[in-house]
Write a protein that holds these residues in place. Structure first.
Motif, PDB file in Angstrom:
ATOM      1  N   LEU A  42       0.808  -1.221   0.000  1.00 14.52           N
ATOM      2  CA  LEU A  42       0.000   0.000   0.000  1.00 14.52           C
ATOM      3  C   LEU A  42       0.839   1.268   0.000  1.00 14.52           C
ATOM      4  O   LEU A  42       0.305   2.355  -0.160  1.00 14.52           O
ATOM      5  CB  LEU A  42      -0.935  -0.006   1.216  1.00 14.52           C
ATOM      6  N   GLN A  43       2.127   1.128   0.168  1.00 14.56           N
ATOM      7  CA  GLN A  43       2.989   2.299   0.338  1.00 14.56           C
ATOM      8  C   GLN A  43       2.981   3.226  -0.864  1.00 14.56           C
ATOM      9  O   GLN A  43       3.154   4.434  -0.715  1.00 14.56           O
ATOM     10  CB  GLN A  43       4.420   1.871   0.659  1.00 14.56           C
ATOM     11  N   ASP A  44       2.731   2.720  -2.047  1.00 13.30           N
ATOM     12  CA  ASP A  44       2.792   3.580  -3.228  1.00 13.30           C
ATOM     13  C   ASP A  44       1.507   4.366  -3.504  1.00 13.30           C
ATOM     14  O   ASP A  44       1.406   5.038  -4.522  1.00 13.30           O
ATOM     15  CB  ASP A  44       3.197   2.775  -4.462  1.00 13.30           C
ATOM     16  N   VAL A  45       0.535   4.316  -2.604  1.00 16.63           N
ATOM     17  CA  VAL A  45      -0.686   5.113  -2.816  1.00 16.63           C
ATOM     18  C   VAL A  45      -0.417   6.600  -2.648  1.00 16.63           C
ATOM     19  O   VAL A  45      -1.196   7.428  -3.112  1.00 16.63           O
ATOM     20  CB  VAL A  45      -1.865   4.680  -1.914  1.00 16.63           C
ATOM     21  N   ALA A  46       0.678   6.939  -1.963  1.00 19.30           N
ATOM     22  CA  ALA A  46       1.048   8.343  -1.765  1.00 19.30           C
ATOM     23  C   ALA A  46       2.568   8.422  -1.658  1.00 19.30           C
ATOM     24  O   ALA A  46       3.229   7.442  -1.329  1.00 19.30           O
ATOM     25  CB  ALA A  46       0.405   8.891  -0.500  1.00 19.30           C
ATOM     26  N   ASN A  47       3.081   9.568  -1.916  1.00 19.16           N
ATOM     27  CA  ASN A  47       4.522   9.782  -1.857  1.00 19.16           C
ATOM     28  C   ASN A  47       4.924  10.138  -0.419  1.00 19.16           C
ATOM     29  O   ASN A  47       5.313  11.277  -0.134  1.00 19.16           O
ATOM     30  CB  ASN A  47       4.930  10.885  -2.834  1.00 19.16           C
ATOM     31  N   ILE A  48       4.776   9.146   0.473  1.00 13.75           N
ATOM     32  CA  ILE A  48       5.100   9.349   1.890  1.00 13.75           C
ATOM     33  C   ILE A  48       5.885   8.150   2.403  1.00 13.75           C
ATOM     34  O   ILE A  48       5.954   7.111   1.748  1.00 13.75           O
ATOM     35  CB  ILE A  48       3.832   9.592   2.749  1.00 13.75           C
TER      36      ILE A  48
END
Length: 106
Positions: A34-40
């Motif tokens: 799920l980490q690539d759903v946002a640039n965080i």
């Protein structure tokens, strides 16, 4: 329906909403997936997942080193019920307005 405020609060964040959308589309996923759903950062994703879990929107399952997340259908049923109850209210209100306008124009 007592948990609606925390559900709507959790869904109000674009990153958390994107996580929910991803889980809807793909089913159960690990925090890493799920980490690539946002640039965080990974810790930031973990914090968002914690909020979603505490709001009752996702289940968390531990499989060795992985944390797996999936949607809780009952939470979305609660939201759906709330929307339906308000839809009925607005439909009846609009029907009354239409009747009053027709009466006034005659």
């Amino acid at each position: 329906m007592e948990n609606l405020a925390s559900i709507f609060s959790a869904l109000g964040d674009p990153t958390r909403f994107a996580i929910i959308e991803r889980l809807l589309a793909n089913g159960e996923q690990s925090a890493g997936e799920l980490q690539d759903v946002a640039n965080i950062s990974a810790p930031a994703i973990s914090r968002h997942l914690k909020v979603l879990h505490e709001a009752g929107l996702v289940n968390r399952k531990i499989n060795r080193q992985q944390r797996l997340y999936s949607l809780r259908p009952e939470a979305f049923a609660t939201v759906g019920s709330w929307f339906i109850s308000h839809q009925e209210f607005w439909a009846k209100s609009l029907d009354r307005l239409e009747a009053a306008l027709k009466k006034e124009s005659n």
